[in-house]
Design an enzyme around this catalytic site. Sequence first.
Site, PDB file in Angstrom:
ATOM      1  N   CYS A  46     -26.584  -3.763  -7.272  1.00  0.00           N
ATOM      2  CA  CYS A  46     -27.795  -4.015  -6.486  1.00  0.00           C
ATOM      3  C   CYS A  46     -27.429  -4.444  -5.070  1.00  0.00           C
ATOM      4  CB  CYS A  46     -28.642  -5.077  -7.177  1.00  0.00           C
ATOM      5  SG  CYS A  46     -28.970  -4.663  -8.884  1.00  0.00           S
ATOM      6  N   GLU A  47     -26.811  -3.575  -4.337  1.00  0.00           N
ATOM      7  CA  GLU A  47     -26.433  -3.796  -2.937  1.00  0.00           C
ATOM      8  C   GLU A  47     -26.436  -2.433  -2.257  1.00  0.00           C
ATOM      9  OE1 GLU A  47     -25.416  -6.753  -1.566  1.00  0.00           O
ATOM     10  OE2 GLU A  47     -25.200  -7.919  -3.407  1.00  0.00           O
TER      11      GLU A  47
ATOM     12  N   ARG B 150     -13.253  -1.076  -0.975  1.00  0.00           N
ATOM     13  CA  ARG B 150     -12.785  -0.674   0.357  1.00  0.00           C
ATOM     14  C   ARG B 150     -13.849   0.045   1.195  1.00  0.00           C
ATOM     15  NH1 ARG B 150      -9.120   2.429   1.297  1.00  0.00           N
ATOM     16  NH2 ARG B 150      -8.206   1.283   3.020  1.00  0.00           N
TER      17      ARG B 150
ATOM     18  N   ARG C 133       0.809  -1.206   0.000  1.00  0.00           N
ATOM     19  CA  ARG C 133       0.000   0.000   0.000  1.00  0.00           C
ATOM     20  C   ARG C 133       0.851   1.269   0.000  1.00  0.00           C
ATOM     21  NH1 ARG C 133      -5.197   0.186   2.451  1.00  0.00           N
ATOM     22  NH2 ARG C 133      -4.630  -1.702   3.554  1.00  0.00           N
TER      23      ARG C 133
ATOM     24  N   TYR D   2      -5.302  -2.115  -3.491  1.00  0.00           N
ATOM     25  CA  TYR D   2      -6.511  -2.877  -3.168  1.00  0.00           C
ATOM     26  C   TYR D   2      -7.727  -2.291  -3.884  1.00  0.00           C
ATOM     27  CZ  TYR D   2      -3.274  -4.509   0.399  1.00  0.00           C
ATOM     28  OH  TYR D   2      -2.168  -5.003   1.039  1.00  0.00           O
TER      29      TYR D   2
HETATM   30  C1  LIG Z   1      -0.825  -7.996   1.926  1.00  0.00           C
HETATM   31  C2  LIG Z   1       0.521  -8.399   2.330  1.00  0.00           C
HETATM   32  C3  LIG Z   1       1.583  -7.479   2.278  1.00  0.00           C
HETATM   33  C4  LIG Z   1       1.409  -6.023   1.903  1.00  0.00           C
HETATM   34  O1  LIG Z   1       0.686  -5.315   2.854  1.00  0.00           O
HETATM   35  P1  LIG Z   1       0.579  -3.709   2.756  1.00  0.00           P
HETATM   36  O2  LIG Z   1      -0.197  -3.342   3.949  1.00  0.00           O
HETATM   37  O3  LIG Z   1      -0.143  -3.387   1.506  1.00  0.00           O
HETATM   38  O4  LIG Z   1       1.961  -3.189   2.783  1.00  0.00           O
HETATM   39  C5  LIG Z   1       2.842  -7.934   2.611  1.00  0.00           C
HETATM   40  N1  LIG Z   1       3.056  -9.223   2.988  1.00  0.00           N
HETATM   41  C6  LIG Z   1       2.053 -10.132   3.047  1.00  0.00           C
HETATM   42  C7  LIG Z   1       2.349 -11.523   3.442  1.00  0.00           C
HETATM   43  C8  LIG Z   1       0.763  -9.746   2.729  1.00  0.00           C
HETATM   44  O5  LIG Z   1      -0.232 -10.648   2.804  1.00  0.00           O
END
Ligand SMILES: *Cc1c(COP(=O)(O)O)cnc(C)c1O
Length: 432
Positions: free
Chosen positions: A358-359, A315, A279, A387
């Site tokens: 439709c939610e 989200r 992220r 995401y």
């Molecule tokens: C989703 C995930 C990440 C990344 O997470 P962020 O919060 O987007 O940085 C890293 N490692 C694993 C194992 C994950 O499942």
Amino acid sequence: MDRFDYREGRLYCEDLAAADLARRFGTPLYLYSAGTLRRHYRKLASAFSAVEPLICYSVKVCSNIHILRLLKDEGSGFDIVSGGELHRVLEAGGDPAQCCYAGVAKTDDEIRFALDAGILLWNVESEAELENLARLARETGRPARAALRVNPDVDPKTHRYITTGKRETKFGVDLERAERVFGDFAASSGSKHVALTGVQAHIGSQITTVEPYVQALEKIVALIDRLRAAGHEITTLDFGGGFGADYESGEALEARAFAAAIVPILEGRRLKIIMEPGRFIAGNAGILITQVQYVKAGGDRTFLLCDSGMHHLIRPALYGSYHHIWPLEPGEDFVPEQRTRDEVFPGTEAVDVVGPICESADFFAKDRHLPPTARGDYLAVFCAGAYGMSMASEYNSFPRPAEVLVDGSQARLIRRRGTYDDLVAPERDVGD
Ligand SMILES: *Cc1c(COP(=O)(O)O)cnc(C)c1O
């Protein structure tokens, strides 16, 4: 700052007006800034340079192969959680020898695929998986290197659906059990085929403070000390991802603030450090553009009915998360100095921004103050790079959006818009 800003009343992504791109490529449209992706990657690489980490971008966050290729060109490895993600990495020209693979329920087929590809590190989540990995490594004659995913039992105080390092989640192995897993595995024949030489943890997502990392890493380095004292060779510490994005301002968090707290715990320990950011890199690097189809005065509120919704960005529906929303062409009177959640801009009115699904959970925002908006106007849903598209579906049989990557004054289609044929293709030609 990300590279989305207003000039003369219009939103720009780098050097291009977003509304021009919406007209050219259609909506709904995911629009990414290459400069922002690179900038975030470089921020992390430079902040953590003292421990020379291997940065494994988390593929699930924004999985487009062109974005993976851009990050590969920056030197990134990849964190994968499925065979499909490994396929994407290979397609993008990524190096499997810079991939780590987490996931609680890896299938035999996925394991064989990744053994064949020769990935760097298996992040193993249970004793049963370790045993199975050893069996398949022996059968295929391909030795593997693994880290045990541990659950350091810290609470990062983020949304409960994205908390992964507390005791009651399904991820990893408790710290106390971890020592026994290392001991039992070393004594088993499986250790001839899998070198269990690492510890991994990923404690959650959208973490905005250093404390959870400090707590988790102190527990993990203490575990590594105990494991080493018991005679186990430990070479690798992978501390996962989780660094947050700022959904209000679009500013990236300070990588240096995380590094200032984390690096001193890791330095001088003879450990190969791996991190798995997602992220932090992609969140502020993308927006979702949607077009208002109708404006409808409901009972006590006004709805902006859009051509995109929870099927493209889940989200708000799933986590109740906030995304800043603003028109692409609000005019000079409606360009805020900075994005803030609470400021009510003069001349705006409260609306619900909703999609066609439709939610009732199908909304981007409720009771949000936006400038007067009409049918045909474009809206930007900000901070949609992480995401967003990777969690999109074809629910209600809406084809998936197109994706465009902007680099300076160049815009490139990196995923064509889905078609009606795409919707039914896997259902055709299946025999009788
Ligand atoms: C989703 C995930 C990440 C990344 O997470 P962020 O919060 O987007 O940085 C890293 N490692 C694993 C194992 C994950 O499942």
